[in-house]
Scaffold this motif. Structure first.
Motif, PDB file in Angstrom:
ATOM      1  N   TYR A  27       6.296  60.234  13.788  1.00  0.00           N
ATOM      2  CA  TYR A  27       6.074  61.719  13.486  1.00  0.00           C
ATOM      3  C   TYR A  27       7.627  62.273  13.641  1.00  0.00           C
ATOM      4  CZ  TYR A  27       1.261  61.153  14.521  1.00  0.00           C
ATOM      5  OH  TYR A  27      -0.344  60.795  14.399  1.00  0.00           O
ATOM      6  N   VAL A  28       8.293  62.073  14.619  1.00  0.00           N
ATOM      7  CA  VAL A  28       9.872  62.365  14.711  1.00  0.00           C
ATOM      8  C   VAL A  28      10.687  62.117  13.587  1.00  0.00           C
ATOM      9  CG1 VAL A  28      11.981  62.160  15.851  1.00  0.00           C
ATOM     10  CG2 VAL A  28       9.822  62.387  17.320  1.00  0.00           C
ATOM     11  N   SER A  29      10.394  60.827  12.805  1.00  0.00           N
ATOM     12  CA  SER A  29      11.206  60.450  11.792  1.00  0.00           C
ATOM     13  C   SER A  29      10.905  61.403  10.471  1.00  0.00           C
ATOM     14  CB  SER A  29      10.796  58.990  11.311  1.00  0.00           C
ATOM     15  OG  SER A  29       9.482  59.108  10.575  1.00  0.00           O
ATOM     16  N   TRP A  30       9.889  62.171  10.518  1.00  0.00           N
ATOM     17  CA  TRP A  30       9.696  62.956   9.407  1.00  0.00           C
ATOM     18  C   TRP A  30      10.513  64.197   9.393  1.00  0.00           C
ATOM     19  CZ3 TRP A  30       3.875  62.878  10.461  1.00  0.00           C
ATOM     20  CH2 TRP A  30       3.552  61.404  10.232  1.00  0.00           C
ATOM     21  N   ARG A  88       4.275  68.353   2.588  1.00  0.00           N
ATOM     22  CA  ARG A  88       4.694  67.083   2.893  1.00  0.00           C
ATOM     23  C   ARG A  88       4.440  65.802   1.734  1.00  0.00           C
ATOM     24  NH1 ARG A  88       3.842  65.944   9.500  1.00  0.00           N
ATOM     25  NH2 ARG A  88       5.125  67.823  10.203  1.00  0.00           N
ATOM     26  N   PRO A  89       5.049  64.947   1.636  1.00  0.00           N
ATOM     27  CA  PRO A  89       4.970  63.989   0.639  1.00  0.00           C
ATOM     28  C   PRO A  89       3.517  63.218   0.957  1.00  0.00           C
ATOM     29  CG  PRO A  89       6.999  63.453   1.457  1.00  0.00           C
ATOM     30  CD  PRO A  89       6.289  64.574   2.181  1.00  0.00           C
ATOM     31  N   ALA A  90       2.402  63.103  -0.279  1.00  0.00           N
ATOM     32  CA  ALA A  90       1.383  62.621   0.129  1.00  0.00           C
ATOM     33  C   ALA A  90       1.180  61.360   0.715  1.00  0.00           C
ATOM     34  CB  ALA A  90       0.433  62.662  -1.234  1.00  0.00           C
ATOM     35  N   TYR A 127       2.009  58.473  -5.476  1.00  0.00           N
ATOM     36  CA  TYR A 127       0.902  58.026  -5.627  1.00  0.00           C
ATOM     37  C   TYR A 127       0.175  59.370  -6.057  1.00  0.00           C
ATOM     38  CZ  TYR A 127      -3.885  56.794  -4.417  1.00  0.00           C
ATOM     39  OH  TYR A 127      -5.157  56.547  -4.367  1.00  0.00           O
ATOM     40  N   PRO A 128      -1.152  59.046  -6.927  1.00  0.00           N
ATOM     41  CA  PRO A 128      -1.605  57.755  -7.411  1.00  0.00           C
ATOM     42  C   PRO A 128      -1.055  57.102  -8.812  1.00  0.00           C
ATOM     43  CG  PRO A 128      -2.787  59.506  -8.191  1.00  0.00           C
ATOM     44  CD  PRO A 128      -1.767  60.125  -7.520  1.00  0.00           C
ATOM     45  N   THR A 129       0.005  57.787  -9.364  1.00  0.00           N
ATOM     46  CA  THR A 129       0.465  57.162 -10.630  1.00  0.00           C
ATOM     47  C   THR A 129       1.111  55.753 -10.238  1.00  0.00           C
ATOM     48  OG1 THR A 129       1.284  59.374 -11.337  1.00  0.00           O
ATOM     49  CG2 THR A 129       2.157  57.470 -12.475  1.00  0.00           C
ATOM     50  N   GLY A 130       0.603  54.628 -11.057  1.00  0.00           N
ATOM     51  CA  GLY A 130       1.233  53.252 -10.899  1.00  0.00           C
ATOM     52  C   GLY A 130       0.404  52.582  -9.873  1.00  0.00           C
ATOM     53  N   TYR A 131      -0.618  53.076  -9.442  1.00  0.00           N
ATOM     54  CA  TYR A 131      -1.224  52.337  -8.081  1.00  0.00           C
ATOM     55  C   TYR A 131      -2.842  51.969  -8.376  1.00  0.00           C
ATOM     56  CZ  TYR A 131       3.060  53.161  -5.408  1.00  0.00           C
ATOM     57  OH  TYR A 131       4.471  53.457  -5.227  1.00  0.00           O
ATOM     58  N   ASP A 132      -3.273  50.943  -7.779  1.00  0.00           N
ATOM     59  CA  ASP A 132      -4.650  50.884  -7.948  1.00  0.00           C
ATOM     60  C   ASP A 132      -5.205  51.057  -6.654  1.00  0.00           C
ATOM     61  OD1 ASP A 132      -7.194  49.592  -8.150  1.00  0.00           O
ATOM     62  OD2 ASP A 132      -6.621  47.881  -9.279  1.00  0.00           O
ATOM     63  N   LEU A 133      -6.314  51.949  -6.342  1.00  0.00           N
ATOM     64  CA  LEU A 133      -6.830  52.475  -5.113  1.00  0.00           C
ATOM     65  C   LEU A 133      -7.298  51.174  -4.580  1.00  0.00           C
ATOM     66  CD1 LEU A 133      -7.732  54.513  -3.230  1.00  0.00           C
ATOM     67  CD2 LEU A 133      -9.691  54.972  -4.615  1.00  0.00           C
ATOM     68  N   SER A 134      -8.034  50.343  -5.267  1.00  0.00           N
ATOM     69  CA  SER A 134      -8.364  49.029  -4.580  1.00  0.00           C
ATOM     70  C   SER A 134      -7.355  48.232  -3.674  1.00  0.00           C
ATOM     71  CB  SER A 134      -9.243  48.307  -5.336  1.00  0.00           C
ATOM     72  OG  SER A 134      -8.242  47.654  -6.452  1.00  0.00           O
ATOM     73  N   LEU A 152      -6.488  56.155 -12.860  1.00  0.00           N
ATOM     74  CA  LEU A 152      -6.173  56.926 -11.937  1.00  0.00           C
ATOM     75  C   LEU A 152      -6.024  58.447 -11.906  1.00  0.00           C
ATOM     76  CD1 LEU A 152      -2.929  54.389 -11.243  1.00  0.00           C
ATOM     77  CD2 LEU A 152      -5.053  54.468 -10.003  1.00  0.00           C
ATOM     78  N   HIS A 153      -6.139  59.030 -11.024  1.00  0.00           N
ATOM     79  CA  HIS A 153      -6.104  60.520 -11.065  1.00  0.00           C
ATOM     80  C   HIS A 153      -5.414  60.949  -9.524  1.00  0.00           C
ATOM     81  CE1 HIS A 153      -9.602  61.506  -8.735  1.00  0.00           C
ATOM     82  NE2 HIS A 153     -10.311  60.567  -9.455  1.00  0.00           N
ATOM     83  N   HIS A 154      -4.701  62.256  -9.898  1.00  0.00           N
ATOM     84  CA  HIS A 154      -4.335  62.602  -8.389  1.00  0.00           C
ATOM     85  C   HIS A 154      -5.263  63.212  -7.448  1.00  0.00           C
ATOM     86  CE1 HIS A 154      -1.465  65.054  -5.711  1.00  0.00           C
ATOM     87  NE2 HIS A 154      -0.810  64.101  -6.301  1.00  0.00           N
ATOM     88  N   HIS A 155      -5.267  62.995  -6.300  1.00  0.00           N
ATOM     89  CA  HIS A 155      -6.206  63.439  -5.036  1.00  0.00           C
ATOM     90  C   HIS A 155      -5.885  64.706  -4.698  1.00  0.00           C
ATOM     91  CE1 HIS A 155      -3.476  61.695  -2.313  1.00  0.00           C
ATOM     92  NE2 HIS A 155      -4.277  62.132  -1.559  1.00  0.00           N
ATOM     93  N   GLY A 156      -4.681  65.500  -5.108  1.00  0.00           N
ATOM     94  CA  GLY A 156      -4.606  66.668  -4.264  1.00  0.00           C
ATOM     95  C   GLY A 156      -3.326  67.222  -4.926  1.00  0.00           C
TER      96      GLY A 156
END
Length: 311
Positions: free
Chosen positions: A195-198, A260-262, A269-276, A307-311
């Protein structure tokens, strides 16, 4: 200035059980995105107050050596369910990933019940204490029914039927099961470092003694954390009170400045990733070192139409 209570009125007109996904989606992603996230951070931290839980977390090494990845896995999978619902294809896939992550884990059913309860009540408690308004009854019940539905899909037994009975279970469990153990301290220290590292370096030094002030005394004792100094408690109160005012009167600016970054471990994410492949058994990426020492996963080429963005 737009009507800050329009969403609250909208949610209060919905059925808390039938419309629990819509209520929780709007509540957590639109009304209180920053505060809800901080409440979940407390939930993850408090799970380490239970030796039966912290011992397994310590033994796995995921929290202490891959803390950012573990946090991102949780955030992504829960975010997919909240964004898309438990009945959607992506929501179902996220549930499967969560269940896969718990294979081989020997938590007792009551431990799983407790961890599930923290995802309901810690954000509620946080928002009631530090949010720009209190949580409505519709939002409380919506969160309860939403996570109760997730609990069923995770095959957790003996789920309480009502909001207040689940809260009573949570409080009794903490009184009975929170106690100090060395594994609590070790895992908690890893979470605090994460948490501090953020924060940027000059601020991180300040936040290290401030963040434990966000825990209650019972949790701090179980984690082996010292009582916060008066200046740390005062600083925490000042920061969170100022944020509530900012959120109340300038919500768009607050959302822009405090976002903050997702997922730091999964750039873009999610570009280039497989949720599974999201989760602790991820084996499709080549690890490299990030700024906080955790692995950063490189993108794997997949069909972008899946893939599609979740937020």
């Amino acid at each position: 200035m737009r009507d800050r209570y329009a969403r609250a009125r909208y949610l209060s007109g919905l059925d808390p059980e039938k419309d629990c996904h819509e209520i929780h989606r709007v509540h957590s992603r639109l009304e209180f995105p920053w505060d809800y996230g901080r409440g979940l951070e407390i939930a993850l931290w408090k799970a380490c107050c239970v030796p039966a839980v912290s011992e397994q977390l310590h033994r796995s090494g995921h929290v202490e050596h891959l803390s950012q990845k573990r946090y991102d896995d949780t955030r992504i999978l829960l975010g997919e369910i909240v964004a898309n619902g438990t009945e959607s294809s992506r929501g179902r896939q996220a549930i499967r990933q969560i269940n896969r992550a718990h294979r081989g884990v020997t938590y007792a059913n009551e431990d799983m019940l407790y961890i599930l309860s923290t995802f309901i009540y810690e954000p509620v408690h946080w928002i009631d204490r530090w949010g720009w308004r209190k949580v409505t009854d519709a939002e409380k019940l919506g969160s309860f029914y939403f996570f109760r539905r997730i609990g069923r899909l995770m095959n957790i037994d003996s789920l309480p039927e009502g909001y207040h009975s689940f809260l009573e279970f949570k409080n009794r469990y903490e009184t009975r099961c929170f106690r100090y153990a060395e594994s609590n301290r070790q895992v908690s220290e890893a979470i605090l470092r994460l948490y501090v590292s953020w924060y940027p370096r000059p601020i991180a030094r300040l936040m290290s003694p401030v963040l434990p002030a966000r825990l209650d005394e019972q949790a701090r004792r179980a984690l082996g954390l010292p009582e916060p100094r008066s200046w740390a408690t005062a600083t925490n109160t000042a920061i969170l009170t100022a944020h509530a005012c900012f959120e109340r009167y300038a919500p768009r600016a607050a959302a822009k400045l405090t976002s903050r970054p997702a997922a730091r471990t999964y750039p873009g994410y999610p570009t280039g990733y497989d949720l599974s492949e999201i989760g602790p058994t991820h084996d499709a990426a080549q690890p490299s070192k990030g700024r906080d020492g955790d692995r950063v996963l490189h993108r794997r080429k997949v069909d972008r139409t899946d893939l599609h963005h979740h937020g």
